[in-house]
Every structure is written in C-alpha cells, then in structure tokens.
Motif scaffolding. Sequence first.
Motif, short mmCIF file in Angstrom:
data_model
loop_
_atom_site.label_atom_id
_atom_site.label_comp_id
_atom_site.label_asym_id
_atom_site.label_seq_id
_atom_site.Cartn_x
_atom_site.Cartn_y
_atom_site.Cartn_z
N ASP A 319 0.83 -1.20 0.00
CA ASP A 319 0.00 0.00 0.00
C ASP A 319 0.86 1.25 0.00
OD1 ASP A 319 -2.69 1.15 0.11
OD2 ASP A 319 -2.09 1.89 2.08
N PHE A 320 1.96 1.23 0.75
CA PHE A 320 2.87 2.37 0.78
C PHE A 320 3.52 2.61 -0.59
CE2 PHE A 320 7.42 3.55 1.28
CZ PHE A 320 7.24 4.88 1.63
N ILE A 321 4.04 1.55 -1.21
CA ILE A 321 4.73 1.68 -2.49
C ILE A 321 3.77 2.13 -3.59
CG2 ILE A 321 5.95 0.42 -4.30
CD1 ILE A 321 7.72 0.99 -1.98
N GLU A 326 1.60 6.41 -7.22
CA GLU A 326 0.53 7.32 -7.61
C GLU A 326 0.93 8.78 -7.42
OE1 GLU A 326 -4.25 7.43 -6.91
OE2 GLU A 326 -2.99 7.27 -5.12
N ALA A 327 1.69 9.07 -6.35
CA ALA A 327 2.00 10.46 -6.00
C ALA A 327 3.20 11.01 -6.76
CB ALA A 327 2.27 10.56 -4.50
N THR A 328 4.05 10.15 -7.32
CA THR A 328 5.27 10.62 -7.99
C THR A 328 4.96 11.00 -9.42
OG1 THR A 328 6.55 9.10 -6.63
CG2 THR A 328 7.67 10.09 -8.50
N GLY A 329 5.29 12.24 -9.77
CA GLY A 329 4.93 12.76 -11.08
C GLY A 329 5.93 12.45 -12.18
N VAL A 330 5.43 12.52 -13.40
CA VAL A 330 6.26 12.37 -14.60
C VAL A 330 6.39 13.73 -15.25
CG1 VAL A 330 6.41 11.33 -16.89
CG2 VAL A 330 5.54 9.99 -14.97
N GLN A 331 7.61 14.14 -15.58
CA GLN A 331 7.83 15.43 -16.22
C GLN A 331 7.86 15.25 -17.74
OE1 GLN A 331 7.68 18.05 -14.44
NE2 GLN A 331 7.71 16.99 -12.49
N GLY A 332 7.24 16.18 -18.42
CA GLY A 332 7.26 16.13 -19.88
C GLY A 332 6.39 15.00 -20.41
N SER A 340 11.87 8.64 -6.55
CA SER A 340 11.11 8.71 -5.30
C SER A 340 12.02 8.30 -4.16
CB SER A 340 9.90 7.79 -5.36
OG SER A 340 9.31 7.67 -4.08
N TYR A 341 12.39 9.28 -3.32
CA TYR A 341 13.27 8.96 -2.20
C TYR A 341 12.55 8.10 -1.16
CZ TYR A 341 16.67 12.19 -4.12
OH TYR A 341 17.59 12.79 -4.95
N SER A 342 11.25 8.25 -1.06
CA SER A 342 10.50 7.43 -0.11
C SER A 342 10.54 5.96 -0.51
CB SER A 342 9.05 7.90 -0.05
OG SER A 342 8.97 9.24 0.35
N ALA A 343 10.36 5.70 -1.81
CA ALA A 343 10.34 4.33 -2.30
C ALA A 343 11.70 3.85 -2.79
CB ALA A 343 9.32 4.20 -3.43
N GLN A 344 12.67 4.78 -2.87
CA GLN A 344 14.03 4.46 -3.31
C GLN A 344 14.06 3.83 -4.70
OE1 GLN A 344 17.37 4.97 -1.68
NE2 GLN A 344 15.89 6.54 -1.08
N ARG A 345 13.30 4.46 -5.61
CA ARG A 345 13.29 3.97 -6.99
C ARG A 345 12.59 5.00 -7.88
NH1 ARG A 345 9.88 -1.13 -5.53
NH2 ARG A 345 10.69 -0.53 -3.50
N ARG A 346 12.77 4.84 -9.18
CA ARG A 346 11.94 5.52 -10.15
C ARG A 346 10.82 4.57 -10.56
NH1 ARG A 346 14.40 10.10 -12.34
NH2 ARG A 346 16.61 10.30 -11.85
N PHE A 347 9.66 5.12 -10.90
CA PHE A 347 8.54 4.29 -11.31
C PHE A 347 8.30 4.41 -12.82
CE2 PHE A 347 7.41 5.19 -6.82
CZ PHE A 347 7.31 3.88 -6.37
N TRP A 348 7.67 3.42 -13.35
CA TRP A 348 7.28 3.42 -14.76
C TRP A 348 5.77 3.60 -14.82
CZ3 TRP A 348 7.12 -1.53 -18.27
CH2 TRP A 348 6.79 -1.17 -19.58
N LYS A 349 5.33 4.67 -15.46
CA LYS A 349 3.91 4.93 -15.65
C LYS A 349 3.59 4.78 -17.12
CE LYS A 349 2.95 7.70 -11.58
NZ LYS A 349 2.27 8.90 -11.03
N ARG A 350 3.18 3.60 -17.48
CA ARG A 350 2.87 3.30 -18.88
C ARG A 350 1.74 4.18 -19.37
NH1 ARG A 350 1.54 -2.79 -19.15
NH2 ARG A 350 1.45 -2.35 -21.37
#
Length: 359
Positions: A319-321, A326-332, A340-350
């Motif tokens: 639930d945290f991850i 959901e909260a981490t934005g994509v630029q451009g 994401s420093y909280s999750a210690q990773r970058r996410f992929w938003k297809r």
Amino acid sequence: MEHKDIKKVMDLASPVSNLPKTRNIGDIKNLEPGERFRAVVALTAAKQRRDKNDRIFWEVSVMDSFGNLEAKVWSDAKWWNAKNGNKEPMVAENINPQEDLLNKPVGVIGVVTEFKGRLQYNFNEVYLLDPGKHPISSFLQKSPVPLAEMEKNFWSIVEKCGDPVKGFLHFVFRGDLWETFRDAPAAVSHHHAYVHGLLEHTLAVASSAIAIGESYVARDFPVDMDTLIAGALLHDLGKVEAYSLEPFPSMTLKGTVIDHIPLGYARFINLASEYDLCEDVTLAVGHIIISHHGRKEYGSPVLPATPEALIVSMADELDFILHCWEATGVQGDGEITDFSYSAQRRFWKRSATKDKKGE
C-alpha cells in the motif's frame, strides 16, 4: 471556490483582465509552464533563504483540501498584508515566519515555470489574509474516500472475526480512541498524510491481507484469519500517539523520539491486559504489530515470523509503495518518474493511451 474578498484585494493590484483564474492545488499541478494562477491556501512551512546575490527569497509549502504544493517566493515578489480587506505592503526582511506565516491563510498569484526539466511554482504576490474569514480547517486535506463508507467497511471487517478477537476489537476501537484513530493522518508526508488517512491506509492493508490470507486458506495453508485481521487493523495503532493534526499533519514528540511501532505495541499490550485477552492471541497479534515494517532497518525490532505477520507486512509495504507510485509525477512526455526517495526507486507509468498489445 471563489473567495470574493481576496479577489477584490487582488483586483487592486492588477486590472481584472490580467488576473489569472482561481485554482485549487490539484488544478495547479496540471498546469503547463508559463501558465499563471491565483489561489487561496494555507501556508504550512516557510524557510527564508538567500540567493547567489545575497537577496532574500523563500521556500514555502502550502496546502488546501486538494493537496500540497512546494513553491518559491523570489526576492522581487510582492508581499501584502490584506487581513483588514485592504492591501498594505510588507518588507520581506521584516516578516517573522512563526508569527506571520505558519499555519496562516494566504492568497497567492503565481506562475508555473520549468527548471532543469522539472516544473517549479513561483509565487509573485503573497497576501496575508484574515484567519477569521479563512479558517484553517477549510484547507485541511481529507481522504478521498467518504468517511461513512470507510466506517462501514471497517466494522464489516471486524464482524468477520469470532471471539475473543471480535470482542477485543470492539473494546479497542471505542470512544475517544476510535475518534482519534478515525481522524488521524497516517503520516506527515509520503502517504495518507491527511485527515482520515490512517483509517484509509488501515482498510487498504486489511483488505489486501484478507484477500491474500483467504487465497492461502483455500489451498489448505494454515493461516489464522482472526489473528490476521486483528493484526492488520491494529498494526498502526501507535500512530494515534505518533501523529497529530495541529492543525496540519505533524509528528508528536513521542512519535519523534520513540516511533509508532513501540508506541503501538505498548498500547496494545495495555489494552490486551485490560481486556484479559488470552496470552496466545496477545502474543500472535503483538508479533504482527512489532514486526510489520518487515526489516530491522525500517524500524521493526524483529522480522515477521508467522504467516499472518508476513502477510500483513507485505500488504502494508504494498500500500505504501503503490501510494508512492501514484504520487510521484512524470515530467514532460516521458513515462519514467522522478526518483522517489520514499520508495528508493523511479517508477514506470505506462501511457494509458497505448494499446496493451503494443500496437
């Protein structure tokens, strides 16, 4: 919502035709570079800085019921005292953040810019407003899930249990403790950092844990569902002492120097003793509470060692991850998020517009 009195004050500074549209924070985050906005928000943090030319600027955080926003107030910005309905100029160097700004309502006129490939929000004018006309409570962000719906779901989960667990859960979540638990945030930032956030997060963890547990029970795996449900609903009990709304989500002294896991375990043991909960259930549920972060470096003094503890820990982490995703934005126009420093990773938003078959 249009705030007519602050709009009138802002009209004194600029021709009406030049004033940007009033926006909430959710709308502002969807604006493009170069777009201007106007908003009435609560200022929750302010740090005075100096630029390379030794000029004062501010890094501020603001909030409304739609979310939070980090912004800059540069040295050429205009500050106004508009508490009495008129605009009186203020000197940035003379502003006391504790007395003048923190947890106070402000009107802002700003613009979205881009810096090093990331969106930046600049406030060009800041108006200090009358808290009597703009009560802080009106800016508090709340769970997007209706409270009545969450309360109904919570008690329906409790009713899945048999005694002694069902009776104990009714004993715990009553009176003042239920009201505090129901209204509390789950964090100061990162996830569910708003009114009713703890209840929303707890329900998400419990729902996932129940689904996982039942899938293993269906395969004849020995999962004690009563213990699982009790642990899921009680795993963050310590957050009623670790976090508070003053008026915005903040960490208490106890939360800072002790943390929610030991606070929750201690409260649970006291309640179990008061209820005379049997030792076996007390030990099993207590183990879930004390181990639910899954790793010692994450604050759990022991690792999950039962099926129920493992499932609750995994559901809590998921639930945290997912909330971080959901909260981490994509630029451009990309699909990879900022780190994401909280999750210690970058996410992929297809991209939602792409065909799932890759066509």
